[in-house]
Enzyme design. Structure first.
Site, short mmCIF file in Angstrom:
data_model
loop_
_atom_site.label_atom_id
_atom_site.label_comp_id
_atom_site.label_asym_id
_atom_site.label_seq_id
_atom_site.Cartn_x
_atom_site.Cartn_y
_atom_site.Cartn_z
N ARG A 282 0.83 -1.19 0.00
CA ARG A 282 0.00 0.00 0.00
C ARG A 282 0.87 1.24 0.00
O ARG A 282 2.03 1.21 0.43
CB ARG A 282 -0.93 0.01 1.21
CG ARG A 282 -0.21 0.22 2.54
CD ARG A 282 -1.16 0.06 3.71
NE ARG A 282 -0.48 0.28 4.99
CZ ARG A 282 -1.00 -0.04 6.16
NH1 ARG A 282 -2.20 -0.60 6.22
NH2 ARG A 282 -0.33 0.18 7.29
N ARG A 284 0.71 5.11 1.50
CA ARG A 284 0.00 5.84 2.54
C ARG A 284 0.52 7.25 2.67
O ARG A 284 1.72 7.50 2.50
CB ARG A 284 0.12 5.10 3.87
CG ARG A 284 -0.33 5.88 5.09
CD ARG A 284 -0.33 5.04 6.34
NE ARG A 284 -1.42 4.06 6.32
CZ ARG A 284 -1.79 3.32 7.36
NH1 ARG A 284 -1.14 3.44 8.51
NH2 ARG A 284 -2.78 2.47 7.27
N LYS A 299 3.40 -5.16 4.13
CA LYS A 299 3.12 -5.97 5.30
C LYS A 299 3.26 -7.44 4.91
O LYS A 299 2.68 -7.88 3.92
CB LYS A 299 1.71 -5.70 5.82
CG LYS A 299 1.49 -4.25 6.22
CD LYS A 299 0.06 -3.99 6.64
CE LYS A 299 -0.25 -4.61 7.98
NZ LYS A 299 -1.60 -4.22 8.47
N GLU A 444 -8.30 -0.22 17.85
CA GLU A 444 -7.20 -1.18 17.84
C GLU A 444 -6.40 -1.03 19.13
O GLU A 444 -5.93 0.07 19.45
CB GLU A 444 -6.31 -0.95 16.63
CG GLU A 444 -5.24 -2.01 16.45
CD GLU A 444 -4.51 -1.90 15.12
OE1 GLU A 444 -3.54 -2.64 14.91
OE2 GLU A 444 -4.92 -1.05 14.30
N LYS A 476 -8.96 -3.51 6.85
CA LYS A 476 -9.57 -2.51 5.97
C LYS A 476 -9.38 -2.90 4.51
O LYS A 476 -10.27 -2.70 3.68
CB LYS A 476 -8.97 -1.14 6.24
CG LYS A 476 -9.13 -0.65 7.68
CD LYS A 476 -8.49 0.71 7.86
CE LYS A 476 -8.60 1.19 9.30
NZ LYS A 476 -7.72 0.43 10.22
#
Length: 791
Positions: A282, A284, A299, A444, A476
């Protein structure tokens, strides 16, 4: 309870006259005053709703809106003034404390402990006022929505579109309390620490040799978000990355672009199934679209049996270089050229980042990864500065937006992200199919505690309270992709069928905000069900509302998770290692013998049968016979289980009158499957193989016994040899079938019961039969066998 009753039980007594007059407005909708409601209902006589009635109702509604809006505005300004006044008092007290610490002569003027306690009480009172005002706003806004709904349904005069404009002209319900929460958090932390807020190494707690890191995610209903923030700030301050800058709304905004291959969805399925080495890539950025620094993140999921931890690594990239980097036109050496010249990082750190950049760039180009989904949310993080052992983040206004060009619409084109939106939630300029507004906030909780150490008591009370609902391993990326591409994604996350279940629940224990001078004013967070509008008499709100069956289903699932959490904590307290995370604990919950999945159906057999029916012929006949055989076998087993005598539990008088929870199975939509997290380690495959080899060894022993008996040459030995041979062959074929079945379930990560209840018992029975046959022949034909042997 009904809304009318909820309003009466939840209002603040001192503000009674400023709430919406819900009952009075309901009476204004009545046109049958000459009869009681019961008589009017029986006679079915009602005057038609006239223009005069409509004008009278609208005037009353306007007066109520003006009353509520004015009070909310005045109260908000009052809270701001109180915060400013308290801030001056806190600054003065801290200045006197610092002066006393530096000069002994100023110690006489130092603030006493009682003075700090009074300041703490003042701040607690302001926090309670903010909570009450947020509830006041939420209750009144809900009241206006419900009374308009009743009006439109009862009178058939459509007032909702017109009144929506009036509400927007007086947007008392749109007040944002984030800036207030940040200010209160700073002041409360100063007072709580007596002017010495916690400071320390950012890696505090990370140098322990034996610690357990837990990450748990929860859903939070919008009605409970402000209360949750106010509760947390009394224990942890809001984490502000730039304290010298005044808080702005965009400071909490976080946007992420997720990449995947739309032909294979390999990153989506890898993260959903949690396969070893599964990645998520991703991009960000923080703040608005003008942000120039983009973080490229990867990740990587690691299975527990590997001995490695799942990691998240990232590096910074200028926005103007993103497209060139992703296309391969810009090399990684060029990306980190300036970083090497600056010399702010060591050569080793730069080399590690460069290696990460090479791997991400190669993966994007080699796998044809393109932007598919964007997530946007505003994050409030709570953490002691420099101490990451306890970190809590709350993401609100979560939205998922499409970024692909798959249906012919050029959303992002050849750019790495679409440019027609920013952080202007709720993105009203986008078509409905391009945006999904997530209905809940996402909490979280990240804890890093020593082995055997319990989390703080207030956190345990928080996660067990009515304010949150546990959703292990909520993602998400997974939710956004599954929602935005319903025709392309066929494997759904386990929480997907529960999205239409109301997660609000009544207060389970005395947990919430309380005023220092009135401990009876507890939290008023409770479920507010829609009023029933089926009949005109429902305007009275007299009958209680029955519990929703879906709520009971979800409660059963969540209770099982909480029970498993308690078992895990018990194991930690006993010093057991290899602690499972939330997803792994879910996978290790006991399953029923007849069901592969305790809560979900994926309709695999139905799909296979439908496919065989399209093919026809013997394929369909074989599948149909197998389906009926499985059905009757299950019915027979259930009948045998029902006939088995079982002890009945002793009734507990303390539980009488409580509702029982019935657990049902969720059905996946047609053509879809629901993935339930299952943890598979190599030792599971090895265990299945060892079990098969043990059966094989036993079959060989039985075969050897049979071969030995053949050497005797008489009839009795031949019969015994045949008996042992049959048992050995059956055991061998049975073990092979069980082994292949287990390997298939392990490969497909199915949560089945691998326990073999009947095999060992059947084998023992077969051996008894074989030995019995041998003894029976020996005793009945012993003489004949001896005679033949002598001749």
């Amino acid at each position: 309870m009904r809304f009318g009753q909820q309003l009466r039980s939840s209002l603040v007594k001192d503000w009674y006259y400023y709430y919406i007059s819900y009952d009075e407005l309901k009476k204004s909708l009545r046109t049958d005053f000459e009869h009681t409601p019961l008589v009017a209902s029986g006679l079915k006589k009602r005057k038609p709703w006239s223009e005069e009635d409509e004008q009278h109702f609208v005037n009353e509604l306007e007066q109520e809106l003006d009353k509520v809006s004015t009070f909310q505005k005045v109260k908000s300004q009052e809270i701001i003034r109180r915060i400013n006044a308290t801030e001056k008092e806190v600054s003065e007290a801290i200045a006197r404390t610092e002066a006393a610490n530096q000069d002994d002569r100023a110690r006489a003027n130092a603030p006493s402990e009682e003075e700090y306690l009074l300041l703490e009480e003042d701040l607690s009172d302001i926090i309670a006022d903010v909570h009450d005002l947020a509830k006041f706003t939420q209750l009144n806004y809900t009241g206006f929505q419900k009374i308009i709904k009743k009006h439109d349904k009862t009178t058939h005069w459509h007032l909702r579109p017109v009144f929506a404009a009036r509400l927007n002209a007086r947007p008392f319900f749109k007040d944002d309390y984030d800036a207030t929460v940040v200010s209160l958090s700073k002041l409360y932390d100063l007072v709580r620490t007596r002017g010495n807020p916690v400071k320390g190494d950012s890696g505090a707690g990370g140098k322990q040799q034996n610690f357990i890191r837990q990450t748990t995610k929860y859903w939070v209903h919008p009605d409970n978000i402000t209360e949750l923030k106010l509760i947390i700030l009394k224990h942890l301050p809001v984490l502000v990355f730039n304290p010298s800058k005044e808080f702005e709304r965009k400071d909490s905004a976080i946007s992420s672009i997720y990449y995947d291959n739309p032909d294979t969805w390999e990153l989506y399925e890898g993260r959903l199934k949690k396969t070893e080495g599964a990645e998520a890539i991703r991009l960000r950025w923080y703040g608005g679209m003008e942000s120039d620094t983009i973080f490229v993140e990867r990740k990587t999921h690691r299975e527990d049996w590997t001995g490695e931890k799942s990691v998240k690594a990232r590096f910074a990239l200028k926005e103007k270089h993103v497209n060139a980097f992703l296309k391969g036109d810009m090399t990684t050496e060029q990306v980190f050229e300036k970083m090497r010249r600056d010399g702010k990082k060591s050569e080793k750190e730069i080399n590690d980042l460069e290696q990460l950049a090479k791997e991400v760039q190669f993966r994007v180009i080699d796998r044809n990864l393109v932007p598919v989904c964007r997530s946007f949310y505003n994050r409030t993080a709570f953490q002691l500065p420099g101490d990451a052992r306890v970190r809590i983040s709350l993401d609100t206004e979560l939205s998922m937006i499409r970024e692909d060009n798959m249906d012919g619409r050029q959303r992002c084109g050849k750019n790495w992200r679409r440019m027609d939106i920013g952080i202007d939630w709720p993105f009203s300029q986008l078509p409905k199919e391009d945006v999904e507004l997530f209905p809940y906030g996402v909490l979280e909780v990240k804890l890093q505690t020593a082995a055997g150490q319990e989390p703080p008591e207030w956190i345990r009370e928080l996660v067990a309270s009515h304010l949150v609902e546990a959703v292990p391993k909520f993602s998400k990326f997974i939710h956004g992709t599954a929602t935005m591409f319903p025709t392309r994604i066929h494997l759904l996350p386990f929480w997907f069928p529960q999205m239409d279940v109301d997660i609000r629940k009544p207060v389970s224990h005395n947990f919430g905000l309380q005023r220092p001078d009135n401990s009876t004013d507890a939290s008023t967070s409770a479920a507010m069900d829609d009023d029933s509008d089926d009949d005109y008499d429902d305007l009275d709100d007299d009958q209680p509302l029955n519990d929703d069956e879906n709520v009971q289903r979800l409660r059963a699932a969540r209770d099982a998770l909480e029970e498993h959490e308690e078992e895990r904590r018990s194991e930690q307290a006993n010093g057991k290692s290899n602690v499972l995370d939330e997803e792994e604990r879910l996978a290790h919950q006991p399953v029923t013998e007849a069901d592969d999945y305790p809560l979900y159906d994926s309709e695999d057999e139905e799909e296979e049968l439908a496919e065989a029916k399209r093919v026809g012929g013997w394929t369909y006949r074989r599948k149909l016979v197998a389906s009926y055989a499985n059905l009757w076998t299950d019915k027979l087993l259930n009948a045998l289980k029902a006939s088995k005598p079982t002890p009945s539990p002793t009734e507990n008088g303390g539980t009488q009158g409580k509702l029982g929870v019935s657990e049902k199975r969720f059905k996946a939509p047609k053509g879809k499957k629901i993935h339930v997290p299952v943890r598979v380690e190599p030792k599971v495959s090895f265990a299945a193989e060892r079990t098969f080899l043990a059966w094989l060894e036993f079959s060989i022993i039985l075969g050897s016994i049979a071969a030995t008996l053949l050497n005797f040459g008489d009839t009795i030995s031949l019969v015994s040899a045949w008996a042992f041979t049959v048992v050995a062959v059956i055991a061998l074929m049975y073990s092979m079938g069980i082994y292949l079945w287990r390997v298939d379930k392990i490969k497909n990560r199915r949560a089945v019961s691998f326990h073999d209840k009947w095999g060992p018992s059947a084998l023992c029975l077969g051996l008894v039969v074989a030995v019995s046959i041998s003894f029976a022949y020996r005793f009945t034909h012993g003489g004949e066998g001896d005679l033949r042997g002598r001749t």
